[in-house]
Design a protein around this motif. Structure first.
Motif: not given
Length: 439
Positions: A180-185, A190-195, A392-399
């Protein structure tokens, strides 16, 4: 709509979170602990990122699905300790590999942020998995953990600050939050995120709220549990075209002789088999077709993708009827989960503005092929974005945030978890999703 209490910051020894002072030549490290693969990326304090390093998760030897880890460690502290030590050793190796590759010393690392699903989170921190064994599922710990490497057996970075973000629910971990963090840009209405993976995280953002769920899709789309499956690495078949004579033509990663077929390759293959009539909407191989590519052994039919003389292994690469059934169950679980979230907020697939696909499977997925077999509903109106390592991208932003818990708490306050167990809406769509067709 239910919400989540903000996470509590604490150090394993002192129950206090501590501030780190950034220096010019200092770095941060993001790690995503997946069920099949663990990935790491180094970042500068200005959020510049380096290449990603990945290694297989050593826990695969205990089973390809998270339920295998839950079962083998149930009421067994010694087995849990074995799992924990194995995972920590693998992460230590990955950290060392990442630092050595960039000629960076551990003294230059300020913080490491580690995300993953609930089972990986618990195993890393040594928490019991017993609460995840049966309904109602209860994780041992949901709060964010601030600690040091030495406290959780990461000797490679013993004095470095380690942040393990909070988890949302029993089977929705910090990797979903990171996605979610990595997609907030991209703040679409209405947005669908799939991992998509062994345990698929699915997030629907509608207006100002998030719905999140976890689909038990199994390891088939990660190239496991099917006879000729493999990970998306050099030698893997990633796409298949079947011509008018029913002959398969393959695209192989690295332009090598093929060794097997990965998840995105199986989606492409199934789409082509459906288009050419080799399988019907029920997923059954049409045995009445007189084709040199169809084989029968012990009453089990299979379709040859690559003959043994043309493969790197010297063995025939094929997909069998049992393989198709395994993939059918996986795709039905994902389709059912998506439609359950749509039903919850009373929207249709055409209302989705943005489709965000992450993970190694999602990054290589052909949208048209996936739609044609009903892996997910027709989202032709949506803009598509593929990110190989969204968590991983979101974890980088959080870091790189001074107080990542503030960002996480804001997300969780707007998030509702939608369980699929004993959910009649999911059951209905799951049954529908077994059909190979466009929805």
């Amino acid at each position: 709509m239910s919400s989540y209490v903000g996470s509590i910051k604490f150090h394993c020894e002192t129950n206090r979170w501590w501030h780190v002072v950034e220096k010019k030549d200092s770095y941060k490290l993001a790690i995503d602990v997946g069920t099949s693969q663990i990935s790491a990326r180094l970042l500068t304090c200005s959020n510049d990122s380096f290449s990603i390093f990945s290694i297989p998760n050593s826990l695969l030897k205990y089973g390809q699905e998270i339920v295998s880890l839950i079962r083998c460690s149930f009421n067994n502290a010694e087995k849990l300790r074995e799992l924990t030590n194995s995972l920590r050793s693998t992460i230590n190796l990955l950290i060392q590999k990442t630092l050595d590759s960039h000629n960076i010393s551990v003294e230059q690392i300020l913080r490491i942020t580690v995300v993953g699903n609930t089972v990986m989170h618990h195993v890393l921190l040594g928490y019991s998995l017993d609460g995840l064994a049966s309904f109602p599922y209860h994780p041992t710990e949901t709060r964010s953990i601030w600690t040091s490497g030495s406290q959780i057996g990461l000797e490679t970075i013993s004095d470095v600050q380690v942040f393990c973000p909070r988890i949302m629910e029993a089977f929705v971990g910090s990797d979903a939050i990171s996605m979610i963090v990595s997609s907030k840009q991209n703040e679409s209405k209405t947005k669908l995120l799939l991992d998509i993976g062994t345990n698929s995280e699915i997030v629907l953002k509608h207006e100002d709220s998030y719905l999140v769920t976890s689909a038990p899709s199994g390891p088939a789309f990660e190239g496991m549990s099917i006879k000729c499956g493999m990970a998306a690495q050099p030698g893997a078949i990633t796409a298949v075209e079947i011509d008018e004579s029913y002959k398969p033509n393959t695209l192989v990663l690295g332009r090598l002789l093929p060794s097997g077929i990965c998840g995105s390759g199986t989606i492409s293959l199934l789409s082509e088999m459906l288009r050419t009539g080799i399988i019907n909407e029920n997923g059954s191989i049409q045995r009445n077709l007189d084709l040199p590519y169809l084989h029968e052994h012990n009453s089990i039919f299979s379709y040859t993708i690559v003959e043994k003389d043309d493969s790197a292994t010297g063995e025939r690469i094929y997909i069998s009827q049992p393989d198709i059934r395994m993939l059918q169950q996986s795709k039905a679980a994902i389709f059912g989960a998506i439609m359950t979230l749509f039903d919850r907020v009373d929207i249709s697939p055409g209302d989705v503005n943005h489709l965000y696909l992450t993970g190694s499977f999602g990054a290589n997925l052909d949208i048209e092929s996936a739609t044609s077999i009903g892996l997910f509903p027709n989202l032709v109106q949506a803009c598509h974005r593929k990110v190989g390592h969204g968590a991983l991208e979101g974890a980088g932003i959080l870091s790189c945030l001074q107080d990542p818990d503030e960002e996480i708490s804001e997300i969780c306050s707007r998030t509702e978890y939608v369980p699929l167990d004993s959910n009649p809406i999911f059951d209905q769509y799951y049954l529908q999703g077994h059909r190979f067709s466009e929805f």
